[in-house]
Design a protein around this motif. Structure first.
Motif, PDB file in Angstrom:
ATOM      1  N   LEU A 106       1.044  -1.026   0.048  1.00  0.00           N
ATOM      2  CA  LEU A 106       0.411   0.410  -0.060  1.00  0.00           C
ATOM      3  C   LEU A 106       0.590   1.296   0.100  1.00  0.00           C
ATOM      4  O   LEU A 106       0.498   2.064  -0.556  1.00  0.00           O
ATOM      5  N   GLY A 107       1.444   1.486   0.763  1.00  0.00           N
ATOM      6  CA  GLY A 107       2.687   2.261   0.921  1.00  0.00           C
ATOM      7  C   GLY A 107       3.590   2.756  -0.524  1.00  0.00           C
ATOM      8  O   GLY A 107       3.852   3.863  -0.774  1.00  0.00           O
ATOM      9  N   VAL A 108       3.756   1.852  -0.938  1.00  0.00           N
ATOM     10  CA  VAL A 108       4.442   1.812  -2.861  1.00  0.00           C
ATOM     11  C   VAL A 108       3.336   1.733  -3.539  1.00  0.00           C
ATOM     12  O   VAL A 108       3.826   3.351  -4.707  1.00  0.00           O
ATOM     13  N   TYR A 109       2.454   1.680  -3.041  1.00  0.00           N
ATOM     14  CA  TYR A 109       1.647   2.397  -4.788  1.00  0.00           C
ATOM     15  C   TYR A 109       0.740   3.656  -4.041  1.00  0.00           C
ATOM     16  O   TYR A 109       0.767   4.465  -4.999  1.00  0.00           O
ATOM     17  N   ASN A 110       0.849   4.474  -3.162  1.00  0.00           N
ATOM     18  CA  ASN A 110      -0.271   5.529  -3.311  1.00  0.00           C
ATOM     19  C   ASN A 110       1.348   6.160  -2.959  1.00  0.00           C
ATOM     20  O   ASN A 110       1.478   7.969  -3.513  1.00  0.00           O
ATOM     21  N   LEU A 111       2.645   5.751  -3.128  1.00  0.00           N
ATOM     22  CA  LEU A 111       3.542   6.816  -3.266  1.00  0.00           C
ATOM     23  C   LEU A 111       4.101   7.270  -5.033  1.00  0.00           C
ATOM     24  O   LEU A 111       4.311   8.428  -5.956  1.00  0.00           O
ATOM     25  N   GLU A 112       3.285   5.551  -5.639  1.00  0.00           N
ATOM     26  CA  GLU A 112       3.688   6.007  -6.835  1.00  0.00           C
ATOM     27  C   GLU A 112       2.535   6.525  -7.576  1.00  0.00           C
ATOM     28  O   GLU A 112       2.101   6.975  -8.685  1.00  0.00           O
ATOM     29  N   ILE A 113       1.457   7.054  -7.723  1.00  0.00           N
ATOM     30  CA  ILE A 113      -0.250   7.108  -8.193  1.00  0.00           C
ATOM     31  C   ILE A 113      -0.077   8.931  -7.539  1.00  0.00           C
ATOM     32  O   ILE A 113      -1.497   9.621  -8.262  1.00  0.00           O
ATOM     33  N   VAL A 114       1.108   9.377  -7.399  1.00  0.00           N
ATOM     34  CA  VAL A 114       0.686  10.691  -7.275  1.00  0.00           C
ATOM     35  C   VAL A 114       1.987  11.277  -7.644  1.00  0.00           C
ATOM     36  O   VAL A 114       3.437  10.356  -7.932  1.00  0.00           O
ATOM     37  N   GLY A 118       2.684  15.928  -4.951  1.00  0.00           N
ATOM     38  CA  GLY A 118       1.642  15.246  -4.566  1.00  0.00           C
ATOM     39  C   GLY A 118      -0.281  14.883  -4.929  1.00  0.00           C
ATOM     40  O   GLY A 118      -0.582  14.768  -4.236  1.00  0.00           O
ATOM     41  N   HIS A 119       0.015  15.926  -6.018  1.00  0.00           N
ATOM     42  CA  HIS A 119      -1.024  15.778  -7.108  1.00  0.00           C
ATOM     43  C   HIS A 119      -1.026  14.403  -8.157  1.00  0.00           C
ATOM     44  O   HIS A 119       0.188  14.121  -8.027  1.00  0.00           O
ATOM     45  N   SER A 120      -2.943  14.021  -8.360  1.00  0.00           N
ATOM     46  CA  SER A 120      -2.968  12.666  -8.487  1.00  0.00           C
ATOM     47  C   SER A 120      -1.995  12.686 -10.437  1.00  0.00           C
ATOM     48  O   SER A 120      -1.977  13.344 -11.297  1.00  0.00           O
ATOM     49  N   LYS A 121      -0.898  11.943 -10.208  1.00  0.00           N
ATOM     50  CA  LYS A 121      -0.396  10.747 -11.853  1.00  0.00           C
ATOM     51  C   LYS A 121      -1.743  11.034 -12.593  1.00  0.00           C
ATOM     52  O   LYS A 121      -2.823   9.584 -12.166  1.00  0.00           O
ATOM     53  N   VAL A 122      -1.910  10.918 -13.281  1.00  0.00           N
ATOM     54  CA  VAL A 122      -2.618  10.670 -14.987  1.00  0.00           C
ATOM     55  C   VAL A 122      -1.390   9.810 -16.201  1.00  0.00           C
ATOM     56  O   VAL A 122      -1.042  11.072 -17.123  1.00  0.00           O
ATOM     57  N   LEU A 123      -1.263   8.516 -16.817  1.00  0.00           N
ATOM     58  CA  LEU A 123      -0.940   8.058 -16.950  1.00  0.00           C
ATOM     59  C   LEU A 123      -1.479   8.248 -18.510  1.00  0.00           C
ATOM     60  O   LEU A 123      -2.591   7.161 -19.099  1.00  0.00           O
ATOM     61  N   SER A 124      -0.908   8.522 -19.060  1.00  0.00           N
ATOM     62  CA  SER A 124      -1.017   8.189 -21.167  1.00  0.00           C
ATOM     63  C   SER A 124      -0.432   7.197 -22.338  1.00  0.00           C
ATOM     64  O   SER A 124       0.697   7.357 -21.630  1.00  0.00           O
ATOM     65  N   PHE A 125      -0.353   6.875 -23.110  1.00  0.00           N
ATOM     66  CA  PHE A 125      -0.247   5.020 -23.637  1.00  0.00           C
ATOM     67  C   PHE A 125      -0.729   5.692 -25.520  1.00  0.00           C
ATOM     68  O   PHE A 125      -1.910   5.918 -25.419  1.00  0.00           O
ATOM     69  N   THR A 126      -0.244   6.510 -26.116  1.00  0.00           N
ATOM     70  CA  THR A 126      -0.557   6.728 -27.333  1.00  0.00           C
ATOM     71  C   THR A 126      -0.469   4.840 -28.848  1.00  0.00           C
ATOM     72  O   THR A 126       0.747   4.650 -28.425  1.00  0.00           O
ATOM     73  N   SER A 163      -4.429   5.646 -17.673  1.00  0.00           N
ATOM     74  CA  SER A 163      -4.680   5.078 -16.308  1.00  0.00           C
ATOM     75  C   SER A 163      -4.534   6.249 -15.655  1.00  0.00           C
ATOM     76  O   SER A 163      -3.640   7.031 -15.480  1.00  0.00           O
ATOM     77  N   GLY A 164      -5.243   6.636 -14.561  1.00  0.00           N
ATOM     78  CA  GLY A 164      -5.482   7.024 -13.748  1.00  0.00           C
ATOM     79  C   GLY A 164      -6.931   8.545 -13.970  1.00  0.00           C
ATOM     80  O   GLY A 164      -7.144   8.195 -15.259  1.00  0.00           O
ATOM     81  N   PRO A 165      -6.794   9.202 -12.839  1.00  0.00           N
ATOM     82  CA  PRO A 165      -6.162   9.080 -11.337  1.00  0.00           C
ATOM     83  C   PRO A 165      -6.535   8.257 -10.882  1.00  0.00           C
ATOM     84  O   PRO A 165      -7.570   7.254 -10.992  1.00  0.00           O
ATOM     85  N   HIS A 166      -5.517   7.693  -9.971  1.00  0.00           N
ATOM     86  CA  HIS A 166      -6.235   6.298  -9.188  1.00  0.00           C
ATOM     87  C   HIS A 166      -6.422   6.763  -7.711  1.00  0.00           C
ATOM     88  O   HIS A 166      -5.927   7.595  -7.472  1.00  0.00           O
ATOM     89  N   PRO A 167      -7.355   6.861  -7.026  1.00  0.00           N
ATOM     90  CA  PRO A 167      -7.846   7.142  -5.543  1.00  0.00           C
ATOM     91  C   PRO A 167      -6.610   6.120  -4.390  1.00  0.00           C
ATOM     92  O   PRO A 167      -5.860   5.691  -4.561  1.00  0.00           O
ATOM     93  N   GLN A 168      -6.041   7.411  -3.415  1.00  0.00           N
ATOM     94  CA  GLN A 168      -5.660   6.609  -2.519  1.00  0.00           C
ATOM     95  C   GLN A 168      -6.350   5.169  -1.241  1.00  0.00           C
ATOM     96  O   GLN A 168      -7.660   5.997  -1.444  1.00  0.00           O
ATOM     97  N   ARG A 169      -5.783   4.554  -1.106  1.00  0.00           N
ATOM     98  CA  ARG A 169      -5.956   3.243  -0.639  1.00  0.00           C
ATOM     99  C   ARG A 169      -5.194   2.949   0.839  1.00  0.00           C
ATOM    100  O   ARG A 169      -3.639   3.643   1.328  1.00  0.00           O
ATOM    101  N   GLU A 170      -6.267   3.148   1.577  1.00  0.00           N
ATOM    102  CA  GLU A 170      -5.977   2.477   3.337  1.00  0.00           C
ATOM    103  C   GLU A 170      -5.528   1.214   3.452  1.00  0.00           C
ATOM    104  O   GLU A 170      -5.127   0.833   4.409  1.00  0.00           O
ATOM    105  N   MET A 171      -6.564   0.559   2.902  1.00  0.00           N
ATOM    106  CA  MET A 171      -6.312  -1.178   3.744  1.00  0.00           C
ATOM    107  C   MET A 171      -6.528  -1.884   1.555  1.00  0.00           C
ATOM    108  O   MET A 171      -7.370  -1.301   1.060  1.00  0.00           O
ATOM    109  N   LEU A 172      -6.092  -3.070   1.638  1.00  0.00           N
ATOM    110  CA  LEU A 172      -6.166  -3.925   0.043  1.00  0.00           C
ATOM    111  C   LEU A 172      -7.874  -4.136   1.176  1.00  0.00           C
ATOM    112  O   LEU A 172      -8.009  -5.268   2.263  1.00  0.00           O
ATOM    113  N   THR A 173      -8.812  -4.684  -0.044  1.00  0.00           N
ATOM    114  CA  THR A 173     -10.100  -5.914   0.428  1.00  0.00           C
ATOM    115  C   THR A 173     -10.009  -6.447  -0.728  1.00  0.00           C
ATOM    116  O   THR A 173      -9.702  -5.965  -2.779  1.00  0.00           O
ATOM    117  N   ALA A 174     -11.207  -7.528  -1.013  1.00  0.00           N
ATOM    118  CA  ALA A 174     -11.527  -8.313  -1.929  1.00  0.00           C
ATOM    119  C   ALA A 174     -11.988  -7.164  -3.317  1.00  0.00           C
ATOM    120  O   ALA A 174     -11.792  -7.628  -4.349  1.00  0.00           O
TER     121      ALA A 174
END
Length: 419
Positions: A106-114, A118-126, A163-174
């Protein structure tokens, strides 16, 4: 876990805690060469009940958020093994044993999406257009499809995937589990070229295990441990295939081949079209029997590339060659030292035989022809330079032509003998 391996991990933990910030770059450069540390860390991660697992996960997260690129890649190399351990523990219903691994993911995920601000990333691919050549294809070999793609590209209708923006996650669920894990594999695949061979081996092995656990093929592979089925998503399997395709040509042919077969096996059972499409495309592009050993190092993908040399023949008529002919035509009078003025006509030299019917020697023949030509040219020049006849230059030229015509006719006239 042996005592020696435990001592290596404990020394690694204590070394970083006492490290000054000025020595961080040198420490990161030397860390990737310590194979004993890497192998010992794999042993710790593979034992969820190990007492060193929590401090190891905490220090790996410190590496990732330190901002040092090489420390970030050091943490990323353990990502496939961390994902497998988390999924295996989740399938066995022992969630409390995977708390530190879940926190690291979760820590790696929350660091990578911003980004750094501190702004949310939006990944693009042509998506590449088939109308433009690449190292994988030539538009001319596609046929009429290239015309359609070319027309679309000219109108700016190229498809872009976001791809994105991705929301912050505090825990992993199903519900969000594979959304997070798929994004983490995407980050891992972005750094594949920096991953060591042990990380690629781990990737291939965990892909096979995830896909066959709980199915009859598990007994064929002789995988021990959990026997529960691990749910997977279509996007997660596509990301696994991306890493496996890289492993094929970077020293892990055998393990990658086994992982590809297991992913295709699972995709057929789940009826996932995207993994089936990608897996079949990879399988069709592989060279049959070209790489049998997984210890031969990095390999390259062999493709046909259009040669960069010019294909125009030297004898072909081009605009440049036409200009060259024009220049030669204009420069020809200058090369012959002749001037084209009004009333002057240069008559080409014509060799004629003796018209007197007498045999002459070679010397006399050459002298006679030279005198005739000299007299003829002198007459032309006198006609052109005479101011009184300047206005009558055209009739005089015609008279000279008629004289020459009479001389030529006299050669073939009857009653004359040629020698």
């Amino acid at each position: 876990m042996f005592t020696s391996e435990k001592g290596v991990v404990e020394e690694w933990l204590s070394e970083f805690k006492t490290l000054p910030e000025t020595s961080l770059r040198n420490y990161a450069t030397n860390l990737k060469d310590k194979s004993s540390v890497v192998s010992s860390l794999y042993k710790v991660i593979q034992e969820p009940q190990s007492e060193l697992l929590e401090p190891v996960c905490h220090q790996l997260f410190e590496f990732y958020r330190s901002g040092e690129e090489q420390l970030l890649r050091f943490t990323l190399q353990f990502l496939p093994e961390l994902i497998w351990c988390y999924l295996a523990v989740s399938a066995s219903r022992n969630v409390h044993r995977s708390g530190c691994i879940e926190a690291l993911l979760l820590g790696v995920y929350n660091l990578e999406i911003v980004d750094k601000q501190g702004h949310s990333k939006v990944l693009s691919f042509t998506i590449p257009s088939l109308s433009k050549p690449s190292v994988y294809h030539e538009p001319s070999s596609i046929g009429s499809m290239a015309l359609t793609e070319s027309a679309l590209s000219q109108h700016g209708l190229s498809k872009v995937v976001y791809s994105g923006p991705h929301p912050q996650r505090e825990m992993l669920t199903a519900q969000n589990r594979f959304e997070v894990l798929t994004f983490l594999l995407l980050c891992y695949n972005a750094a594949l070229t920096y991953m060591p061979s042990v990380s690629l081996q781990s990737l291939c092995q965990i892909c096979s295990r995830i896909c066959v656990c709980g199915y009859p093929r598990q007994h064929v592979r002789k995988y021990k441990g959990i026997s529960s089925r691990i749910p997977v998503s279509s996007g997660f399997m596509v990301q696994m295939l991306t890493g496996i395709y890289f492993a094929f040509y970077n020293g892990e042919w055998d393990l990658a081949q086994k992982a590809l077969d297991d992913i295709m096996y699972r995709a057929q059972l789940e009826l996932y079209p995207e993994p089936l499409l990608v897996a079949n495309a990879i399988k069709a592009s592989l060279p049959h029997g070209a790489m049998k050993s997984s210890k031969e190092g990095t390999r390259c993908i062999q493709v046909e590339i259009t040669p960069t040399s010019s294909r125009i023949s030297r004898n072909a008529v081009t605009s440049m060659s036409i200009r060259g002919h024009r220049w030669k035509r204009h420069e020809q009078p200058d090369n012959n030292n002749d001037t084209t003025e009004l009333g002057i006509l240069v008559i080409p030299e014509i060799s004629v035989t003796n018209v007197a019917g007498e045999r002459t020697g070679n010397g006399e023949k050459g002298r006679t022809l030279g005198e005739i030509d000299a007299q003829h040219i002198q007459g032309v020049q006198e006609t052109a330079t005479d101011p009184r006849t300047e206005s009558k230059g055209l009739p005089e030229i015609r008279r000279q032509k008629s004289v020459r015509k009479m001389m030529e006719d006299g050669i073939n006239s009857p009653g004359r003998v040629q020698f």
